[in-house]
Design a protein around this motif. Sequence first.
Motif, PDB file in Angstrom:
ATOM      1  N   MET A  22       0.755  -1.124  -0.050  1.00 51.70           N
ATOM      2  CA  MET A  22       0.080   0.056   0.082  1.00 51.70           C
ATOM      3  C   MET A  22       0.826   1.403  -0.045  1.00 51.70           C
ATOM      4  O   MET A  22       2.078   1.219   0.516  1.00 51.70           O
ATOM      5  CB  MET A  22      -0.979   0.033   1.374  1.00 51.70           C
ATOM      6  N   PRO A  23       0.492   2.396  -0.552  1.00 52.38           N
ATOM      7  CA  PRO A  23       1.108   3.865  -0.187  1.00 52.38           C
ATOM      8  C   PRO A  23       1.178   3.974   1.124  1.00 52.38           C
ATOM      9  O   PRO A  23       0.337   3.403   2.058  1.00 52.38           O
ATOM     10  CB  PRO A  23       0.256   4.607  -0.990  1.00 52.38           C
ATOM     11  N   ILE A  24       2.131   4.700   1.625  1.00 52.87           N
ATOM     12  CA  ILE A  24       2.549   4.984   2.762  1.00 52.87           C
ATOM     13  C   ILE A  24       1.161   5.556   3.750  1.00 52.87           C
ATOM     14  O   ILE A  24       0.849   5.233   4.859  1.00 52.87           O
ATOM     15  CB  ILE A  24       3.579   5.940   3.176  1.00 52.87           C
ATOM     16  N   SER A  25       0.242   6.473   3.052  1.00 52.49           N
ATOM     17  CA  SER A  25      -0.743   7.198   3.609  1.00 52.49           C
ATOM     18  C   SER A  25      -1.769   6.117   4.061  1.00 52.49           C
ATOM     19  O   SER A  25      -2.505   6.046   4.982  1.00 52.49           O
ATOM     20  CB  SER A  25      -1.265   8.261   2.683  1.00 52.49           C
ATOM     21  N   ARG A  26      -2.018   5.257   2.889  1.00 50.39           N
ATOM     22  CA  ARG A  26      -3.139   4.145   3.241  1.00 50.39           C
ATOM     23  C   ARG A  26      -2.573   3.184   4.248  1.00 50.39           C
ATOM     24  O   ARG A  26      -3.554   2.689   4.807  1.00 50.39           O
ATOM     25  CB  ARG A  26      -3.409   3.380   1.763  1.00 50.39           C
ATOM     26  N   LEU A  27      -1.394   2.847   4.125  1.00 47.67           N
ATOM     27  CA  LEU A  27      -0.854   1.987   4.956  1.00 47.67           C
ATOM     28  C   LEU A  27      -0.798   2.476   6.622  1.00 47.67           C
ATOM     29  O   LEU A  27      -1.313   1.669   7.699  1.00 47.67           O
ATOM     30  CB  LEU A  27       0.569   1.373   4.774  1.00 47.67           C
ATOM     31  N   THR A  28      -0.906   3.744   6.612  1.00 49.08           N
ATOM     32  CA  THR A  28      -0.620   4.353   7.964  1.00 49.08           C
ATOM     33  C   THR A  28      -2.278   4.473   8.517  1.00 49.08           C
ATOM     34  O   THR A  28      -2.388   3.925   9.491  1.00 49.08           O
ATOM     35  CB  THR A  28      -0.299   5.469   7.874  1.00 49.08           C
ATOM     36  N   GLU A  29      -3.133   4.655   7.610  1.00 48.23           N
ATOM     37  CA  GLU A  29      -4.595   4.545   8.110  1.00 48.23           C
ATOM     38  C   GLU A  29      -4.910   3.116   8.471  1.00 48.23           C
ATOM     39  O   GLU A  29      -5.692   2.947   9.359  1.00 48.23           O
ATOM     40  CB  GLU A  29      -5.626   5.010   6.918  1.00 48.23           C
ATOM     41  N   LEU A  30      -4.432   2.018   7.652  1.00 52.14           N
ATOM     42  CA  LEU A  30      -4.584   0.857   8.090  1.00 52.14           C
ATOM     43  C   LEU A  30      -4.273   0.278   9.254  1.00 52.14           C
ATOM     44  O   LEU A  30      -4.791  -0.081  10.393  1.00 52.14           O
ATOM     45  CB  LEU A  30      -4.106  -0.379   7.057  1.00 52.14           C
ATOM     46  N   ARG A  31      -2.993   0.722   9.572  1.00 49.13           N
ATOM     47  CA  ARG A  31      -2.316   0.520  10.923  1.00 49.13           C
ATOM     48  C   ARG A  31      -3.042   1.138  12.195  1.00 49.13           C
ATOM     49  O   ARG A  31      -2.785   0.863  13.429  1.00 49.13           O
ATOM     50  CB  ARG A  31      -0.923   0.794  10.880  1.00 49.13           C
ATOM     51  N   LEU A 311      -3.573  -5.925 -11.662  1.00 49.15           N
ATOM     52  CA  LEU A 311      -3.730  -5.416 -10.300  1.00 49.15           C
ATOM     53  C   LEU A 311      -3.393  -3.814  -9.978  1.00 49.15           C
ATOM     54  O   LEU A 311      -3.897  -2.975  -9.684  1.00 49.15           O
ATOM     55  CB  LEU A 311      -3.192  -6.187  -9.106  1.00 49.15           C
ATOM     56  N   GLU A 312      -2.080  -3.545 -10.947  1.00 49.92           N
ATOM     57  CA  GLU A 312      -1.598  -2.385 -11.034  1.00 49.92           C
ATOM     58  C   GLU A 312      -2.581  -1.350 -11.480  1.00 49.92           C
ATOM     59  O   GLU A 312      -2.775  -0.334 -11.221  1.00 49.92           O
ATOM     60  CB  GLU A 312      -0.528  -2.261 -11.557  1.00 49.92           C
ATOM     61  N   VAL A 313      -3.228  -1.912 -12.713  1.00 45.90           N
ATOM     62  CA  VAL A 313      -4.188  -1.101 -13.708  1.00 45.90           C
ATOM     63  C   VAL A 313      -5.297  -0.926 -12.812  1.00 45.90           C
ATOM     64  O   VAL A 313      -5.927   0.287 -12.896  1.00 45.90           O
ATOM     65  CB  VAL A 313      -4.194  -1.850 -14.874  1.00 45.90           C
ATOM     66  N   LEU A 314      -5.710  -1.767 -12.089  1.00 48.27           N
ATOM     67  CA  LEU A 314      -7.111  -1.847 -11.183  1.00 48.27           C
ATOM     68  C   LEU A 314      -6.743  -0.811 -10.279  1.00 48.27           C
ATOM     69  O   LEU A 314      -7.872  -0.162 -10.201  1.00 48.27           O
ATOM     70  CB  LEU A 314      -7.378  -3.101 -10.754  1.00 48.27           C
ATOM     71  N   ARG A 315      -5.968  -0.734  -9.492  1.00 48.63           N
ATOM     72  CA  ARG A 315      -5.768   0.070  -8.622  1.00 48.63           C
ATOM     73  C   ARG A 315      -5.634   1.730  -9.009  1.00 48.63           C
ATOM     74  O   ARG A 315      -6.014   2.426  -8.524  1.00 48.63           O
ATOM     75  CB  ARG A 315      -4.412  -0.165  -7.720  1.00 48.63           C
ATOM     76  N   GLU A 316      -4.967   1.717 -10.196  1.00 50.70           N
ATOM     77  CA  GLU A 316      -4.879   3.271 -10.710  1.00 50.70           C
ATOM     78  C   GLU A 316      -6.382   3.479 -11.152  1.00 50.70           C
ATOM     79  O   GLU A 316      -6.493   4.910 -11.000  1.00 50.70           O
ATOM     80  CB  GLU A 316      -4.067   3.227 -11.818  1.00 50.70           C
ATOM     81  N   SER A 317      -7.332   2.662 -11.509  1.00 54.96           N
ATOM     82  CA  SER A 317      -8.397   3.294 -11.816  1.00 54.96           C
ATOM     83  C   SER A 317      -9.551   3.336 -10.875  1.00 54.96           C
ATOM     84  O   SER A 317     -10.714   3.579 -11.042  1.00 54.96           O
ATOM     85  CB  SER A 317      -9.042   2.095 -13.180  1.00 54.96           C
ATOM     86  N   PHE A 324      -7.621  -2.159  -4.003  1.00 55.49           N
ATOM     87  CA  PHE A 324      -7.723  -3.702  -4.314  1.00 55.49           C
ATOM     88  C   PHE A 324      -6.240  -4.399  -3.713  1.00 55.49           C
ATOM     89  O   PHE A 324      -5.240  -4.095  -4.094  1.00 55.49           O
ATOM     90  CB  PHE A 324      -7.678  -3.750  -5.790  1.00 55.49           C
ATOM     91  N   SER A 325      -6.628  -5.569  -3.209  1.00 53.91           N
ATOM     92  CA  SER A 325      -5.540  -6.277  -2.263  1.00 53.91           C
ATOM     93  C   SER A 325      -5.058  -7.362  -3.146  1.00 53.91           C
ATOM     94  O   SER A 325      -3.943  -7.931  -2.891  1.00 53.91           O
ATOM     95  CB  SER A 325      -6.025  -6.851  -1.210  1.00 53.91           C
ATOM     96  N   GLY A 326      -5.862  -8.005  -4.243  1.00 48.30           N
ATOM     97  CA  GLY A 326      -5.443  -8.970  -4.877  1.00 48.30           C
ATOM     98  C   GLY A 326      -6.481  -9.752  -5.779  1.00 48.30           C
ATOM     99  O   GLY A 326      -7.699  -9.215  -5.907  1.00 48.30           O
ATOM    100  N   LEU A 327      -5.901 -10.780  -6.552  1.00 42.22           N
ATOM    101  CA  LEU A 327      -6.935 -11.145  -7.751  1.00 42.22           C
ATOM    102  C   LEU A 327      -6.808 -12.713  -7.600  1.00 42.22           C
ATOM    103  O   LEU A 327      -5.602 -13.339  -7.362  1.00 42.22           O
ATOM    104  CB  LEU A 327      -6.317 -10.863  -9.280  1.00 42.22           C
ATOM    105  N   GLN A 328      -7.990 -13.314  -7.722  1.00 39.00           N
ATOM    106  CA  GLN A 328      -8.146 -14.594  -7.712  1.00 39.00           C
ATOM    107  C   GLN A 328      -9.022 -15.034  -9.021  1.00 39.00           C
ATOM    108  O   GLN A 328      -9.909 -14.471  -9.326  1.00 39.00           O
ATOM    109  CB  GLN A 328      -8.873 -15.365  -6.586  1.00 39.00           C
ATOM    110  N   PHE A 329      -8.762 -16.328  -9.422  1.00 38.94           N
ATOM    111  CA  PHE A 329      -9.269 -16.958 -10.578  1.00 38.94           C
ATOM    112  C   PHE A 329     -10.196 -18.313  -9.992  1.00 38.94           C
ATOM    113  O   PHE A 329      -9.584 -19.154  -9.284  1.00 38.94           O
ATOM    114  CB  PHE A 329      -8.529 -17.104 -11.763  1.00 38.94           C
ATOM    115  N   GLU A 330     -11.293 -18.457 -10.643  1.00 42.28           N
ATOM    116  CA  GLU A 330     -12.161 -19.667 -10.257  1.00 42.28           C
ATOM    117  C   GLU A 330     -11.225 -20.759 -10.807  1.00 42.28           C
ATOM    118  O   GLU A 330     -11.337 -21.732 -10.059  1.00 42.28           O
ATOM    119  CB  GLU A 330     -13.590 -19.703 -11.140  1.00 42.28           C
ATOM    120  N   GLU A 331     -10.627 -20.735 -11.704  1.00 34.31           N
ATOM    121  CA  GLU A 331      -9.571 -21.777 -12.019  1.00 34.31           C
ATOM    122  C   GLU A 331      -8.376 -21.473 -12.876  1.00 34.31           C
ATOM    123  O   GLU A 331      -8.547 -20.033 -13.043  1.00 34.31           O
ATOM    124  CB  GLU A 331     -10.405 -22.763 -13.064  1.00 34.31           C
TER     125      GLU A 331
END
Length: 401
Positions: A22-31, A311-317, A324-331
């Motif tokens: 996470m960016p520092i600002s978001r990580l600080t908010e989380l902590r 994931l990087e593109v998704l976060r930018e949008s 967005f923390s991660g991606l998973q696929f059904e298979e």
Amino acid sequence: MIRFLHTADLHLDSPFKGITDMPISRLTELRESTFAAYENLIQYAEKSVPDFVLIAGDIYDGEDRSLRAQMRFVKGLERLQQAGIPVFMSYGNHDHLGGKWTRFQLPGNVTVFGPEVETAELTVRGQRVRIHGFSYKERHIKEAMIGHYPNSARDSGIVDIGMLHGSIAGEESHAVYAPFTREALLEKGYHYWALGHIHKRQVLHNEPPIVYPGNLQGRHRNERGVKGFYEVELEGNEASLKFVPTSVLVFDEIEIDCTEMSHANEWLTACQNAATEVMERTGACILSVRNIKMSPEASHLFSGSSNEEWLEVLRESADRGIWFSGLQFEENKKSALLPDSPLVRSVKEQIDSWDDEDWKQALQDVYQHARSGPYLSALTAEMKKELSDEAGKLISNELST
């Protein structure tokens, strides 16, 4: 009528291990989120002024609790003292009494239960109330402590409330400490059971209530949804429960139907819409994305770039307030491209050519097993086809890894 707040599993100053991208600002908010959730509890108590507050274990995240966490916790208790609100609390497996820490003196409105089951008593508008509980003397309490709780004094008109940091005997979703059964709790005849330890909010029994409030703030994707505490009203044998949210960040998961997905912008729009719905319902959120119903077109689409790039593109949008923390696929997305590989076709053709004797030979260990064999039905043509298809999928998955 008596009215109180029931909370547990504050886990103040949780380190949020494993979340580093996470960016520092978001990580600080989380902590800071566990402290912010605790602040929401204190503010609610100051405004509503309940008769007392129950904190059922795991105030801190570890036995070597930080000075910062202790200071913030004590300051909240001092504010409750100024509001004239008694607090009854116990320590759990995470912050047991055997830990090493520099102790802060707690204000006079706080009663802390010791390592043995104890009973505290107070009178609320002429109504005698007894609260029973204990603190963990060490991290692992395997004993069924419920046997040490006294029976109810209902015949004398006293309201009995039990505090217990533990889990149902045999429960496998969480480490089992101080195990109990619903029946054992009900046999005590208490008006309310204030539980802690399980971070999922749930009411195990309604009359009388046996309640896990969950934790105040989710700390990872397995602690999904809005978190908080319960405001409880007891009058005679009647109970009323109100859930009060406190979490400032919500972990959740969205599912994206990829049946007709063939372009990146379609997928990004679908993710954005689903995430916005979650944020409008819960506020700021940390989301994982599960892509389901993967079509060949979708598999081909995602195979063009790495998960990290998607994931990087998704976060930018993403809108502000969404991470967005991660991606998973059904298979496995690659395996969907290999159903017709020569090896898979060869194996399936071989299996499809088997006669009854071949099937018996292949499955003899299963059907001749002393325990499972007698309960298995005869192998049908449909079952054979399913087994053949599953074998093909297993090989495809192995080829894609």
